[in-house]
Design a protein around this motif. Structure first.
Motif, mmCIF file in Angstrom:
data_model
loop_
_atom_site.group_PDB
_atom_site.id
_atom_site.type_symbol
_atom_site.label_atom_id
_atom_site.label_comp_id
_atom_site.label_asym_id
_atom_site.label_seq_id
_atom_site.Cartn_x
_atom_site.Cartn_y
_atom_site.Cartn_z
ATOM 1 N N ALA A 72 -9.760 33.000 56.856
ATOM 2 C CA ALA A 72 -10.257 32.400 55.619
ATOM 3 C C ALA A 72 -9.122 32.328 54.600
ATOM 4 C CB ALA A 72 -11.419 33.217 55.070
ATOM 5 N N TYR A 73 -9.011 31.192 53.944
ATOM 6 C CA TYR A 73 -7.968 30.976 52.939
ATOM 7 C C TYR A 73 -8.572 30.323 51.712
ATOM 8 C CZ TYR A 73 -4.524 31.779 56.646
ATOM 9 O OH TYR A 73 -3.784 32.336 57.654
ATOM 10 N N PHE A 74 -7.973 30.623 50.552
ATOM 11 C CA PHE A 74 -8.254 29.831 49.358
ATOM 12 C C PHE A 74 -6.966 29.160 48.909
ATOM 13 C CE2 PHE A 74 -7.659 34.215 47.578
ATOM 14 C CZ PHE A 74 -6.594 33.980 46.714
ATOM 15 N N LEU A 75 -7.109 28.129 48.086
ATOM 16 C CA LEU A 75 -5.954 27.384 47.574
ATOM 17 C C LEU A 75 -5.675 27.832 46.155
ATOM 18 C CD1 LEU A 75 -3.835 25.135 47.664
ATOM 19 C CD2 LEU A 75 -5.663 23.512 47.032
ATOM 20 N N ARG A 76 -4.463 28.343 45.921
ATOM 21 C CA ARG A 76 -4.101 28.869 44.604
ATOM 22 C C ARG A 76 -3.337 27.832 43.787
ATOM 23 N NH1 ARG A 76 -2.570 34.887 43.938
ATOM 24 N NH2 ARG A 76 -4.835 34.849 43.630
ATOM 25 N N PHE A 77 -3.846 27.579 42.581
ATOM 26 C CA PHE A 77 -3.150 26.772 41.581
ATOM 27 C C PHE A 77 -2.499 27.761 40.627
ATOM 28 C CE2 PHE A 77 -6.317 24.079 43.346
ATOM 29 C CZ PHE A 77 -5.958 22.756 43.132
ATOM 30 N N ASP A 78 -1.179 27.900 40.691
ATOM 31 C CA ASP A 78 -0.462 28.937 39.945
ATOM 32 C C ASP A 78 0.425 28.283 38.899
ATOM 33 O OD1 ASP A 78 0.966 31.083 38.991
ATOM 34 O OD2 ASP A 78 1.590 31.815 40.954
ATOM 35 N N ASN A 79 -0.020 28.336 37.637
ATOM 36 C CA ASN A 79 0.714 27.688 36.564
ATOM 37 C C ASN A 79 2.054 28.352 36.275
ATOM 38 O OD1 ASN A 79 0.514 25.616 34.284
ATOM 39 N ND2 ASN A 79 0.968 27.480 33.149
ATOM 40 N N SER A 80 2.207 29.629 36.663
ATOM 41 C CA SER A 80 3.447 30.337 36.364
ATOM 42 C C SER A 80 4.645 29.732 37.085
ATOM 43 C CB SER A 80 3.309 31.814 36.738
ATOM 44 O OG SER A 80 3.232 31.983 38.146
ATOM 45 N N LEU A 81 4.387 28.942 38.111
ATOM 46 C CA LEU A 81 5.474 28.318 38.879
ATOM 47 C C LEU A 81 6.023 27.073 38.205
ATOM 48 C CD1 LEU A 81 3.920 28.592 42.459
ATOM 49 C CD2 LEU A 81 5.585 30.129 41.389
ATOM 50 N N GLY A 82 5.357 26.626 37.120
ATOM 51 C CA GLY A 82 5.763 25.382 36.484
ATOM 52 C C GLY A 82 5.292 24.182 37.285
ATOM 53 N N GLY A 83 5.614 23.000 36.805
ATOM 54 C CA GLY A 83 5.236 21.796 37.540
ATOM 55 C C GLY A 83 3.825 21.345 37.223
ATOM 56 N N ASN A 84 3.362 20.351 37.964
ATOM 57 C CA ASN A 84 2.083 19.705 37.686
ATOM 58 C C ASN A 84 1.210 19.678 38.935
ATOM 59 O OD1 ASN A 84 2.903 18.930 34.995
ATOM 60 N ND2 ASN A 84 4.168 17.365 35.944
ATOM 61 N N ARG A 85 0.784 20.856 39.388
ATOM 62 C CA ARG A 85 0.024 20.907 40.630
ATOM 63 C C ARG A 85 -1.319 20.193 40.523
ATOM 64 N NH1 ARG A 85 2.971 24.156 39.953
ATOM 65 N NH2 ARG A 85 1.794 25.307 38.398
ATOM 66 N N ALA A 86 -1.602 19.409 41.546
ATOM 67 C CA ALA A 86 -2.876 18.710 41.629
ATOM 68 C C ALA A 86 -3.171 18.413 43.089
ATOM 69 C CB ALA A 86 -2.835 17.414 40.822
ATOM 70 N N VAL A 87 -4.449 18.227 43.390
ATOM 71 C CA VAL A 87 -4.877 17.736 44.693
ATOM 72 C C VAL A 87 -5.512 16.380 44.459
ATOM 73 C CG1 VAL A 87 -6.408 18.073 46.654
ATOM 74 C CG2 VAL A 87 -5.250 20.040 45.632
ATOM 75 N N ASN A 88 -4.893 15.341 45.008
ATOM 76 C CA ASN A 88 -5.355 13.976 44.794
ATOM 77 C C ASN A 88 -6.082 13.477 46.031
ATOM 78 O OD1 ASN A 88 -3.944 13.723 42.205
ATOM 79 N ND2 ASN A 88 -2.082 13.708 43.434
ATOM 80 N N PHE A 89 -7.301 12.983 45.849
ATOM 81 C CA PHE A 89 -8.087 12.504 46.969
ATOM 82 C C PHE A 89 -7.610 11.135 47.436
ATOM 83 C CE2 PHE A 89 -11.748 14.988 44.882
ATOM 84 C CZ PHE A 89 -11.343 16.147 45.499
ATOM 85 N N THR A 90 -7.817 10.869 48.712
ATOM 86 C CA THR A 90 -7.489 9.553 49.266
ATOM 87 C C THR A 90 -8.299 8.473 48.568
ATOM 88 O OG1 THR A 90 -7.046 10.583 51.407
ATOM 89 C CG2 THR A 90 -7.396 8.197 51.397
ATOM 90 N N ALA A 91 -9.565 8.752 48.318
ATOM 91 C CA ALA A 91 -10.448 7.846 47.590
ATOM 92 C C ALA A 91 -11.404 8.689 46.765
ATOM 93 C CB ALA A 91 -11.220 6.949 48.553
ATOM 94 N N VAL A 92 -12.000 8.087 45.737
ATOM 95 C CA VAL A 92 -12.951 8.820 44.915
ATOM 96 C C VAL A 92 -14.175 9.157 45.751
ATOM 97 C CG1 VAL A 92 -14.482 8.644 42.920
ATOM 98 C CG2 VAL A 92 -12.165 7.742 42.785
ATOM 99 N N PRO A 93 -14.613 10.433 45.777
ATOM 100 C CA PRO A 93 -15.812 10.792 46.545
ATOM 101 C C PRO A 93 -17.007 9.940 46.166
ATOM 102 C CG PRO A 93 -14.662 12.756 45.829
ATOM 103 C CD PRO A 93 -13.979 11.587 45.155
ATOM 104 N N THR A 94 -17.856 9.641 47.129
ATOM 105 C CA THR A 94 -18.979 8.740 46.892
ATOM 106 C C THR A 94 -20.104 9.386 46.096
ATOM 107 O OG1 THR A 94 -19.904 9.364 49.025
ATOM 108 C CG2 THR A 94 -18.544 7.388 48.961
ATOM 109 N N ALA A 95 -20.123 10.710 46.023
ATOM 110 C CA ALA A 95 -21.171 11.398 45.272
ATOM 111 C C ALA A 95 -20.770 11.473 43.808
ATOM 112 C CB ALA A 95 -21.405 12.797 45.832
#
Length: 219
Positions: free
Chosen positions: A2-25
């Motif tokens: 089991a894993y989680f995805l960490r968004f760590d602002n201390s590293l600097g930069g502009n982390r984001a997860v961009n979807f291939t397309a907008v979810p239909t829901a």
């Protein structure tokens, strides 16, 4: 594993997860939809999900550990959560024929939008920009009209790569500005070292807001 995805602002930069397309829901799909976010906030004043990574007017945003704000084209509205999101929690945003309800860990928080308002479609997590974002994402699910159409599961990566997989649909998310050493995928024990077992109930929509028990196993 089991894993989680960490968004760590201390590293600097502009982390984001961009979807291939907008979810239909969501706004452009059925008015009866449900979004579930299983996460833990590590900071405050944090953009969590967005429509457009460069549009600050369309955001799901935490102004504090107990205050959820949703910004759309016509208005900005906030609601006080039942408990702080600095421990692992499940937030549900439920659209029911134009009424938007917020549920935290199976307990109703309240209604945040009137029927005349329009909620936006989600285009990704985090945000490309200068604002702080420190949170751990365990899972995100999108239902459209009672049907699970997208299931973003960090555990599906086995702790490697630059893709947040949609294990139900085909709308994988691409990681932007994350570390290249896979340190963003953080292993956690869900009991015996196996991924958390999830039972997906079929959402039942009615004309009134309702409390829906979270489907995730809290670790």
């Amino acid at each position: 594993m089991a894993y989680f995805l960490r968004f760590d602002n201390s590293l600097g930069g502009n982390r984001a997860v961009n979807f291939t397309a907008v979810p239909t829901a969501g706004a452009s799909g059925s008015k009866n939809f449900r979004w579930l976010f299983d996460f833990e906030m590590q900071g405050t004043n944090a953009p969590f999900a967005y429509n457009d990574p460069f549009n600050a007017s369309l955001l799901i945003f935490f102004t504090s550990s107990t205050s959820l704000q949703i910004r759309n084209i016509s208005s900005t509205q906030s609601i006080t959560l039942n408990t702080a999101v600095t421990t692992r929690t499940v937030i549900e945003i439920v659209g029911n024929s134009g009424t938007i309800s917020i549920i935290q860990d199976g307990v109703s928080v309240g209604t945040i939008f009137a029927s005349t308002d329009v909620l936006f479609d989600i285009g990704g997590f985090g945000r490309n920009g200068s604002a702080t974002r420190d949170f751990d994402l365990y899972r995100a699910e999108f239902y459209d009209g009672g049907t699970l159409v997208h299931d973003f599961d960090p555990s599906a990566t086995s702790g490697a790569g630059s893709t947040l997989e949609d294990v139900v649909g085909t709308n994988d998310g691409t990681l932007a500005d994350f570390p290249t050493d896979d340190s963003q995928w953080v292993f956690y024990s869900s009991g015996g070292g196996a991924s958390a077992a999830i039972t997906i109930p079929k959402p039942a929509f009615s004309s009134t807001a309702q409390s829906i028990a979270p489907i995730f196993n809290a670790a």
